[in-house]
Design a protein around this motif. Structure first.
Motif, PDB file in Angstrom:
ATOM      1  N   GLN A  85       0.714  -1.187   0.005  1.00 18.16           N
ATOM      2  CA  GLN A  85       0.060  -0.002   0.059  1.00 18.16           C
ATOM      3  C   GLN A  85       0.849   1.292   0.178  1.00 18.16           C
ATOM      4  N   GLU A 160      -4.427  -2.003  -2.239  1.00 12.93           N
ATOM      5  CA  GLU A 160      -4.512  -0.520  -2.856  1.00 12.93           C
ATOM      6  C   GLU A 160      -3.840   0.046  -4.065  1.00 12.93           C
ATOM      7  N   THR A 162      -4.135   1.055  -6.915  1.00 12.52           N
ATOM      8  CA  THR A 162      -4.342   2.135  -8.084  1.00 12.52           C
ATOM      9  C   THR A 162      -4.728   3.311  -7.036  1.00 12.52           C
ATOM     10  N   ALA A 163      -4.323   3.426  -5.820  1.00  9.65           N
ATOM     11  CA  ALA A 163      -4.508   4.430  -4.977  1.00  9.65           C
ATOM     12  C   ALA A 163      -3.761   5.910  -5.513  1.00  9.65           C
ATOM     13  N   ARG A 170      -5.334   3.951 -14.167  1.00  8.84           N
ATOM     14  CA  ARG A 170      -6.058   3.089 -13.337  1.00  8.84           C
ATOM     15  C   ARG A 170      -6.714   1.914 -14.521  1.00  8.84           C
ATOM     16  N   LEU A 189      -6.649  -8.730  -4.112  1.00  8.55           N
ATOM     17  CA  LEU A 189      -6.795  -7.204  -4.186  1.00  8.55           C
ATOM     18  C   LEU A 189      -7.451  -6.546  -2.979  1.00  8.55           C
ATOM     19  N   THR A 191      -9.085  -2.871  -2.183  1.00  6.10           N
ATOM     20  CA  THR A 191      -9.180  -1.475  -2.925  1.00  6.10           C
ATOM     21  C   THR A 191     -10.076  -0.664  -1.873  1.00  6.10           C
ATOM     22  N   HIS A 192     -10.149   0.540  -2.240  1.00  6.54           N
ATOM     23  CA  HIS A 192     -11.083   1.390  -1.718  1.00  6.54           C
ATOM     24  C   HIS A 192     -12.195   1.726  -2.884  1.00  6.54           C
ATOM     25  N   TYR A 193     -11.673   1.584  -4.021  1.00 11.40           N
ATOM     26  CA  TYR A 193     -12.487   1.730  -5.125  1.00 11.40           C
ATOM     27  C   TYR A 193     -13.334   0.615  -5.503  1.00 11.40           C
ATOM     28  N   GLU A 196     -13.362  -0.631  -8.789  1.00  9.58           N
ATOM     29  CA  GLU A 196     -12.393  -1.558  -9.342  1.00  9.58           C
ATOM     30  C   GLU A 196     -12.607  -2.943  -8.823  1.00  9.58           C
TER      31      GLU A 196
END
Lengths: 305, 253
Positions: A85, A160, A162-163, A170, A189, A191-193, A196
């Motif tokens: 991260q 994360e 693609t943060a 992305r 994976l 992620t926060h997205y 995604e």
């Protein structure tokens, strides 16, 4: 499906009493993309750190291809690539030497062709002799991915990934992740997205406060928990719902010009046909009809809250 | 053993030296030349020969030890502390490398650097004063063991340190006084009896004495004692490193 990582009753607590992982059991299947979703501090990074040998579990067991990560760490670590991260790379090294260093660290001989192909895929080849300190945040993140892929891992952890990366990049990364999966790499994976995870994942796990709340196939999850809404735009304003339509539990929005109907696609009868008939009987003319399905994000927010 | 990992770590550490060549090589050499100018030429001419050896020549082994000990500890400590500080140690921890690989890679590279500095200082000293080494093979062996053991010690400090202050604490507050009081610039036999006894608890005394023996064939203590001391210290330091990696103390959460 053949399991590649199996986690049994894994616990991690710290001296200050904080419990980061609480009896986590999970199986990751070979060749899948598994998305682990959870709010900050949920335990995602702790879980990855234990599997990759960075942290020591308090109790429980983790096996990578049947090799216990505590008893056979060198074997299990050799199969895993990690994109952390935090963007932590030696700032004064060049991209190429940093990526070659990672490959060597994992016991692989120099392979110019392979490294060139990775750097080209990640649009880093032209910058290969630049020092890390000279790169943008997005490029540094790509270097981390290149380093993780340098030793051709069977399992790739993307914490994360693609943060802080712009939208275009992305999308490029998503393509790379998909192509890795097509090449047989198992991908985990975090992620926060949610978008995604929704786009990439085969299965999804929700984690909160160190506990796994749910693990499910993404499509099943969306169908099982997913509500659908029908937005009906009408030609005249209505103030209250007519008696014949009360049974549909409609919601009035848009200053009385839109009616919202919630239904479940899994039910045999959704009630849409009868609703439309009843609207017609009430002499309500339709201007437009829009359907929406709840996203993984909606499901996630519902579960966590 | 993971030979590619050892090679990668070693190459990486050596390339770091090239990037900081002035700091890694020039600084210790210049400071040693200054010691020669001040103690050897300016003050040395006023001091009698020791055991028949000119003072400027007598201090050469002590000066080499002074530089080598400081460089070994700081080089090895920084080599592992910096990855800890910027977080790149996680890459090392998640890679299939054993503690032996790490020791050979990191401590091997630091030892190479310190050993090279020791040799360069010797060559520099030779240009200033006429040095004859009575036991050259033992001299190289002893220099190597000293570099290796103190690099191992420095590596422990790098693993243990929480911040840059702690990183500098041991070299500045412990190593420097021990070396200065360990007979770098004098023979222990020149001290009053009481201070001779006190000096015997300083481990660096045995190092300098042993190293001086390889040059002049005389020393305050038997060479075997000095050799045993440095080998024991190496074993102890590496045992501690093994324990730290095995338990994850100050390394893994």
């Amino acid at each position: 499906m053949e399991p590649i990582i199996s986690i049994n009753s894994l616990c991690k607590s710290y001296k200050n009493g904080f419990i980061a992982l609480d009896d986590v059991s999970l199986t990751i299947n070979k060749g899948e993309i598994f998305a682990l979703l959870g709010p900050n501090g949920a335990g995602k990074t702790t879980l990855i750190s234990i599997i990759t040998g960075i942290s020591i579990p308090s109790s429980g067991e983790v096996n990578v291809k049947n090799f216990d990560v505590i008893k056979h760490p060198l074997v299990s670590k050799g199969m895993i690539g990690l994109v952390p991260q935090e963007v932590s790379i030696e700032p004064f090294e060049t991209i190429i030497s940093s990526v070659n260093f990672s490959r060597g660290l994992f016991g692989k001989p120099k392979d110019v062709k392979h490294i060139k192909s990775i750097l080209k895929q990640l649009s880093l080849w032209d910058k290969r002799n630049s020092k890390i300190i000279e790169l943008s945040g997005g490029m540094k993140r790509r270097v981390l991915i290149a380093k993780a892929l340098s030793h051709e891992p069977e399992i790739l952890f993307l914490d994360e990934p693609t943060a802080g990366v712009d939208v275009e990049l992305r999308k490029d990364m998503w393509k790379i992740i998909k192509s890795l999966k097509n090449n047989g790499v198992t991908i985990i994976l975090t992620t926060h997205y949610i978008e995604e995870a929704e786009y990439l994942a085969d299965r999804v796990g929700f984690i909160n406060k160190g506990k796994i709340l749910l693990v499910e196939d993404k499509e099943i999850l969306i169908n099982k928990f997913g509500k659908k809404t029908l937005s009906i735009n009408i030609d005249k304003k209505i103030i209250s719902i007519p008696k014949t339509l009360i049974k549909y539990k409609l919601e009035i929005v848009n200053s009385g010009y839109t009616l919202i109907y919630n239904y479940n696609i899994n039910n045999n009868k959704t009630g849409i046909t009868s609703l439309l008939n009843d609207l017609s009987s009430e002499n309500i003319q339709l201007k437009d009809i829009i359907t929406n399905q709840s996203s993984l994000e909606d499901i996630f927010v519902d579960m966590v809250s | 053993m993971n030979f590619y990992a050892i090679k990668s770590i070693y190459k990486y550490e050596i390339s770091r030296t090239y990037r900081t060549l002035s700091q890694s090589l020039l600084a210790p050499i210049i400071s040693t030349i200054l010691y020669f100018v001040v103690f050897g030429s300016a003050l040395g001419s006023k001091i009698d020969n020791i055991e028949g050896i000119e003072y400027g020549v007598f201090i050469v082994p002590g000066l080499v030890m002074l530089s080598v000990l400081m460089q070994s500890v700081t080089n090895a400590a920084f080599a592992i502390y910096f990855p800890k500080f910027i977080g790149t140690i996680n890459e090392l921890l998640s890679a299939p490398v054993s503690t032996i690989d790490i020791i050979i890679g990191y401590i091997g590279a630091s030892t190479t650097k310190s050993f090279s500095i020791g040799i360069i200082i010797l060559i520099t000293a030779h240009m200033i004063v006429p040095i004859k080494i009575v036991h050259p093979i033992y001299m190289l062996l002893f220099l190597f063991l000293t570099c290796f053991s103190f690099c191992s010690f420095g590596f422990i400090i790098g693993l243990w340190a929480k911040n840059f202050e702690q990183l500098n604490l041991v070299p500045m507050l412990i190593i420097t006084p021990l070396v200065f009081l360990g007979g770098s610039f004098y023979s222990i036999s020149m001290l009053p009896f009481f201070w001779q006894k006190i000096s015997m608890i300083n481990p660096v005394v045995y190092l300098i004495s042993g190293f001086r023996w390889t040059f002049f064939d005389f020393s305050d203590f038997s060479f075997i004692i000095s050799l045993s001391a440095i080998i024991s210290f190496s074993i102890l330091c590496n045992f501690i490193i093994f324990l730290m990696f095995k338990t994850g103390y100050k390394i893994r959460t």
